[in-house]
Design a protein around this motif. Structure first.
Motif, PDB file in Angstrom:
ATOM      1  N   ILE A 199       0.873  -1.175   0.000  1.00 39.64           N
ATOM      2  CA  ILE A 199       0.000   0.000   0.000  1.00 39.64           C
ATOM      3  C   ILE A 199       0.912   1.227   0.000  1.00 39.64           C
ATOM      4  CG2 ILE A 199      -1.794   1.252   1.237  1.00 39.64           C
ATOM      5  CD1 ILE A 199      -2.605  -1.518   2.451  1.00 39.64           C
ATOM      6  N   ASP A 200       0.797   2.049  -1.029  1.00 42.08           N
ATOM      7  CA  ASP A 200       1.733   3.146  -1.255  1.00 42.08           C
ATOM      8  C   ASP A 200       1.334   4.455  -0.561  1.00 42.08           C
ATOM      9  OD1 ASP A 200       3.228   1.368  -2.764  1.00 42.08           O
ATOM     10  OD2 ASP A 200       2.525   2.129  -4.688  1.00 42.08           O
ATOM     11  N   ASP A 201       2.148   5.475  -0.774  1.00 44.21           N
ATOM     12  CA  ASP A 201       1.961   6.787  -0.154  1.00 44.21           C
ATOM     13  C   ASP A 201       0.572   7.366  -0.399  1.00 44.21           C
ATOM     14  OD1 ASP A 201       4.620   6.669   0.566  1.00 44.21           O
ATOM     15  OD2 ASP A 201       5.304   8.190  -0.855  1.00 44.21           O
ATOM     16  N   PHE A 202       0.071   8.032   0.625  1.00 39.61           N
ATOM     17  CA  PHE A 202      -1.144   8.839   0.582  1.00 39.61           C
ATOM     18  C   PHE A 202      -2.416   8.057   0.261  1.00 39.61           C
ATOM     19  CE2 PHE A 202       2.482  11.487  -0.805  1.00 39.61           C
ATOM     20  CZ  PHE A 202       2.656  12.174   0.385  1.00 39.61           C
ATOM     21  N   CYS A 203      -2.387   6.745   0.490  1.00 37.62           N
ATOM     22  CA  CYS A 203      -3.609   5.946   0.359  1.00 37.62           C
ATOM     23  C   CYS A 203      -4.424   6.090   1.633  1.00 37.62           C
ATOM     24  CB  CYS A 203      -3.272   4.476   0.131  1.00 37.62           C
ATOM     25  SG  CYS A 203      -2.603   4.156  -1.508  1.00 37.62           S
ATOM     26  N   ILE A 204      -5.739   5.954   1.493  1.00 37.26           N
ATOM     27  CA  ILE A 204      -6.643   5.977   2.637  1.00 37.26           C
ATOM     28  C   ILE A 204      -7.441   4.678   2.629  1.00 37.26           C
ATOM     29  CG2 ILE A 204      -8.595   7.125   3.748  1.00 37.26           C
ATOM     30  CD1 ILE A 204      -7.712   9.701   2.256  1.00 37.26           C
ATOM     31  N   LEU A 205      -7.354   3.948   3.731  1.00 38.08           N
ATOM     32  CA  LEU A 205      -8.201   2.784   3.950  1.00 38.08           C
ATOM     33  C   LEU A 205      -9.065   3.112   5.154  1.00 38.08           C
ATOM     34  CD1 LEU A 205      -5.884   1.561   2.197  1.00 38.08           C
ATOM     35  CD2 LEU A 205      -6.324  -0.576   3.385  1.00 38.08           C
ATOM     36  N   SER A 206     -10.359   3.280   4.923  1.00 35.95           N
ATOM     37  CA  SER A 206     -11.300   3.636   5.982  1.00 35.95           C
ATOM     38  C   SER A 206     -12.382   2.565   6.030  1.00 35.95           C
ATOM     39  CB  SER A 206     -11.897   5.017   5.714  1.00 35.95           C
ATOM     40  OG  SER A 206     -12.777   5.377   6.754  1.00 35.95           O
ATOM     41  N   ALA A 207     -12.234   1.626   6.962  1.00 36.34           N
ATOM     42  CA  ALA A 207     -13.133   0.476   7.051  1.00 36.34           C
ATOM     43  C   ALA A 207     -14.345   0.796   7.904  1.00 36.34           C
ATOM     44  CB  ALA A 207     -12.383  -0.720   7.625  1.00 36.34           C
ATOM     45  N   TYR A 224      -2.230   7.533  -3.582  1.00 35.86           N
ATOM     46  CA  TYR A 224      -3.408   8.406  -3.607  1.00 35.86           C
ATOM     47  C   TYR A 224      -4.731   7.672  -3.799  1.00 35.86           C
ATOM     48  CZ  TYR A 224      -0.107  12.277  -3.943  1.00 35.86           C
ATOM     49  OH  TYR A 224       0.910  13.163  -3.715  1.00 35.86           O
ATOM     50  N   SER A 225      -4.764   6.367  -3.641  1.00 35.58           N
ATOM     51  CA  SER A 225      -6.018   5.634  -3.790  1.00 35.58           C
ATOM     52  C   SER A 225      -6.750   5.569  -2.459  1.00 35.58           C
ATOM     53  CB  SER A 225      -5.756   4.224  -4.317  1.00 35.58           C
ATOM     54  OG  SER A 225      -5.337   4.292  -5.665  1.00 35.58           O
ATOM     55  N   SER A 226      -8.068   5.352  -2.542  1.00 33.00           N
ATOM     56  CA  SER A 226      -8.854   5.273  -1.307  1.00 33.00           C
ATOM     57  C   SER A 226      -9.875   4.153  -1.389  1.00 33.00           C
ATOM     58  CB  SER A 226      -9.547   6.603  -1.024  1.00 33.00           C
ATOM     59  OG  SER A 226     -10.400   6.961  -2.078  1.00 33.00           O
ATOM     60  N   LEU A 227     -10.047   3.479  -0.254  1.00 32.47           N
ATOM     61  CA  LEU A 227     -11.073   2.454  -0.064  1.00 32.47           C
ATOM     62  C   LEU A 227     -11.882   2.923   1.131  1.00 32.47           C
ATOM     63  CD1 LEU A 227      -8.616   1.018  -1.509  1.00 32.47           C
ATOM     64  CD2 LEU A 227      -9.477  -1.086  -0.506  1.00 32.47           C
ATOM     65  N   ILE A 228     -13.145   3.319   0.889  1.00 36.92           N
ATOM     66  CA  ILE A 228     -13.921   4.015   1.909  1.00 36.92           C
ATOM     67  C   ILE A 228     -15.363   3.530   1.905  1.00 36.92           C
ATOM     68  CG2 ILE A 228     -14.839   6.278   2.582  1.00 36.92           C
ATOM     69  CD1 ILE A 228     -12.373   7.548   1.269  1.00 36.92           C
ATOM     70  N   GLY A 229     -15.935   3.343   3.099  1.00 38.37           N
ATOM     71  CA  GLY A 229     -17.367   3.107   3.201  1.00 38.37           C
ATOM     72  C   GLY A 229     -17.753   2.098   4.255  1.00 38.37           C
ATOM     73  N   LEU A 252     -10.646  -7.119  -1.933  1.00 33.52           N
ATOM     74  CA  LEU A 252      -9.708  -7.206  -3.043  1.00 33.52           C
ATOM     75  C   LEU A 252      -9.073  -8.585  -2.968  1.00 33.52           C
ATOM     76  CD1 LEU A 252     -10.061  -4.088  -2.611  1.00 33.52           C
ATOM     77  CD2 LEU A 252      -7.748  -3.852  -3.474  1.00 33.52           C
ATOM     78  N   GLU A 253      -9.485  -9.469  -3.869  1.00 29.78           N
ATOM     79  CA  GLU A 253      -8.980 -10.834  -3.846  1.00 29.78           C
ATOM     80  C   GLU A 253      -7.552 -10.904  -4.385  1.00 29.78           C
ATOM     81  OE1 GLU A 253     -11.767 -13.491  -5.742  1.00 29.78           O
ATOM     82  OE2 GLU A 253     -13.299 -13.141  -4.192  1.00 29.78           O
ATOM     83  N   ASP A 254      -6.959 -12.102  -4.312  1.00 28.48           N
ATOM     84  CA  ASP A 254      -5.572 -12.332  -4.696  1.00 28.48           C
ATOM     85  C   ASP A 254      -5.251 -11.763  -6.085  1.00 28.48           C
ATOM     86  OD1 ASP A 254      -5.529 -13.771  -2.340  1.00 28.48           O
ATOM     87  OD2 ASP A 254      -5.298 -15.729  -3.296  1.00 28.48           O
ATOM     88  N   SER A 278      -2.952   4.206  -9.263  1.00 25.80           N
ATOM     89  CA  SER A 278      -2.978   5.457  -8.501  1.00 25.80           C
ATOM     90  C   SER A 278      -4.279   6.234  -8.707  1.00 25.80           C
ATOM     91  CB  SER A 278      -1.782   6.325  -8.879  1.00 25.80           C
ATOM     92  OG  SER A 278      -1.804   6.604 -10.255  1.00 25.80           O
ATOM     93  N   ARG A 279      -4.673   6.932  -7.649  1.00 25.62           N
ATOM     94  CA  ARG A 279      -5.834   7.819  -7.628  1.00 25.62           C
ATOM     95  C   ARG A 279      -7.164   7.131  -7.919  1.00 25.62           C
ATOM     96  NH1 ARG A 279      -4.011  12.851  -6.699  1.00 25.62           N
ATOM     97  NH2 ARG A 279      -1.894  13.344  -7.373  1.00 25.62           N
ATOM     98  N   VAL A 280      -7.262   5.848  -7.592  1.00 24.71           N
ATOM     99  CA  VAL A 280      -8.522   5.117  -7.718  1.00 24.71           C
ATOM    100  C   VAL A 280      -9.317   5.317  -6.435  1.00 24.71           C
ATOM    101  CG1 VAL A 280      -9.542   2.796  -7.795  1.00 24.71           C
ATOM    102  CG2 VAL A 280      -7.685   3.405  -9.362  1.00 24.71           C
ATOM    103  N   SER A 281     -10.627   5.499  -6.570  1.00 28.06           N
ATOM    104  CA  SER A 281     -11.515   5.627  -5.414  1.00 28.06           C
ATOM    105  C   SER A 281     -12.535   4.501  -5.442  1.00 28.06           C
ATOM    106  CB  SER A 281     -12.238   6.970  -5.434  1.00 28.06           C
ATOM    107  OG  SER A 281     -11.310   8.028  -5.352  1.00 28.06           O
ATOM    108  N   ILE A 282     -12.551   3.718  -4.365  1.00 28.64           N
ATOM    109  CA  ILE A 282     -13.512   2.624  -4.225  1.00 28.64           C
ATOM    110  C   ILE A 282     -14.431   2.981  -3.069  1.00 28.64           C
ATOM    111  CG2 ILE A 282     -13.820   0.178  -3.716  1.00 28.64           C
ATOM    112  CD1 ILE A 282     -11.040  -0.298  -4.967  1.00 28.64           C
ATOM    113  N   TYR A 283     -15.726   3.096  -3.375  1.00 30.67           N
ATOM    114  CA  TYR A 283     -16.713   3.505  -2.378  1.00 30.67           C
ATOM    115  C   TYR A 283     -17.705   2.373  -2.121  1.00 30.67           C
ATOM    116  CZ  TYR A 283     -15.130   8.251  -3.415  1.00 30.67           C
ATOM    117  OH  TYR A 283     -14.372   9.381  -3.586  1.00 30.67           O
ATOM    118  N   SER A 284     -17.852   1.991  -0.860  1.00 33.35           N
ATOM    119  CA  SER A 284     -18.903   1.042  -0.500  1.00 33.35           C
ATOM    120  C   SER A 284     -20.072   1.773   0.163  1.00 33.35           C
ATOM    121  CB  SER A 284     -18.358  -0.062   0.411  1.00 33.35           C
ATOM    122  OG  SER A 284     -17.920   0.475   1.635  1.00 33.35           O
TER     123      SER A 284
END
Length: 187
Positions: free
Chosen positions: A43-51, A67-72, A78-80, A86-92
């Motif tokens: 997991i690289d710089d400036f990523c946000i994982l908010s479970a 700069y990617s984020s996994l939020i919601g 994310l399977e194997d 970079s800069r991907v946003s995944i919203y649940s």
């Protein structure tokens, strides 16, 4: 880029954390007790994982670029061998944009209409830079999403999608499955 040490990873309090996990010291982690991390994850710089309540589940050989984020609140998986550029946003979770309700986390729930739903990236899924993935989405095995795409519906296995909203462009090769076997046998 400097990564957290094994001792620093343990102090974060992840629900589980495999071996050879590289998380940048500049990443932000929220709800660590609801985050499960496999082995060989970066997991690289400036990523946000908010479970949220559903948690975040990362398989083995997963990369989340800067700069990617996994939020919601919904579960994000994310399977194997999945890869988030970079800069991907995944919203649940997503607010109601209709104007019939208020929005944002400073507002009480009874004044909002937030949609929560799982997001699943099956094995060998790759998401191109700047893409957005909305709640209630399954990216099936081997799916590839082109850069700057908006994914608002499920995607077929071993297919390439791109655009706003993302549409199927063509099929994707399954040769990577043979290469996976070769790679795992070499371990």
């Amino acid at each position: 880029m400097s990564f957290l040490t094994t001792q620093e990873l343990l102090k974060i309090g992840f629900s589980s954390c495999g071996s050879n996990v590289l998380i940048s010291k500049l990443a932000s982690i929220y709800g660590a007790e609801k985050i499960n991390i496999g082995s060989n994850v970066r997991i690289d710089d400036f990523c946000i994982l908010s479970a949220g309540d559903g948690g975040i589940y990362l398989g083995n050989h997963v990369h989340i670029a800067c700069y990617s984020s996994l939020i919601g609140q919904g579960r994000i998986t994310l399977e194997d061998f999945s890869n988030v550029s970079s800069r991907v946003s995944i919203y649940s979770s997503s607010d109601d944009y209709s104007g019939k309700k208020l929005t944002n986390p400073t507002i009480s729930e009874n004044y909002k209409n937030v949609t929560h739903g799982p997001v699943i990236l099956k094995r060998h899924t790759i998401i191109g830079s700047g893409s957005v993935i909305l709640p209630h989405i399954i990216l099936n095995e081997g799916c590839a999403i082109g850069a700057l795409s908006l994914v608002n519906s499920d995607c077929e296995e071993f297919s390439i999608y791109a655009g706003i909203p993302a549409k199927k462009i063509k099929n994707r090769s399954k040769k990577l499955l043979d290469i996976e076997k070769e790679f795992l046998n070499a371990q």
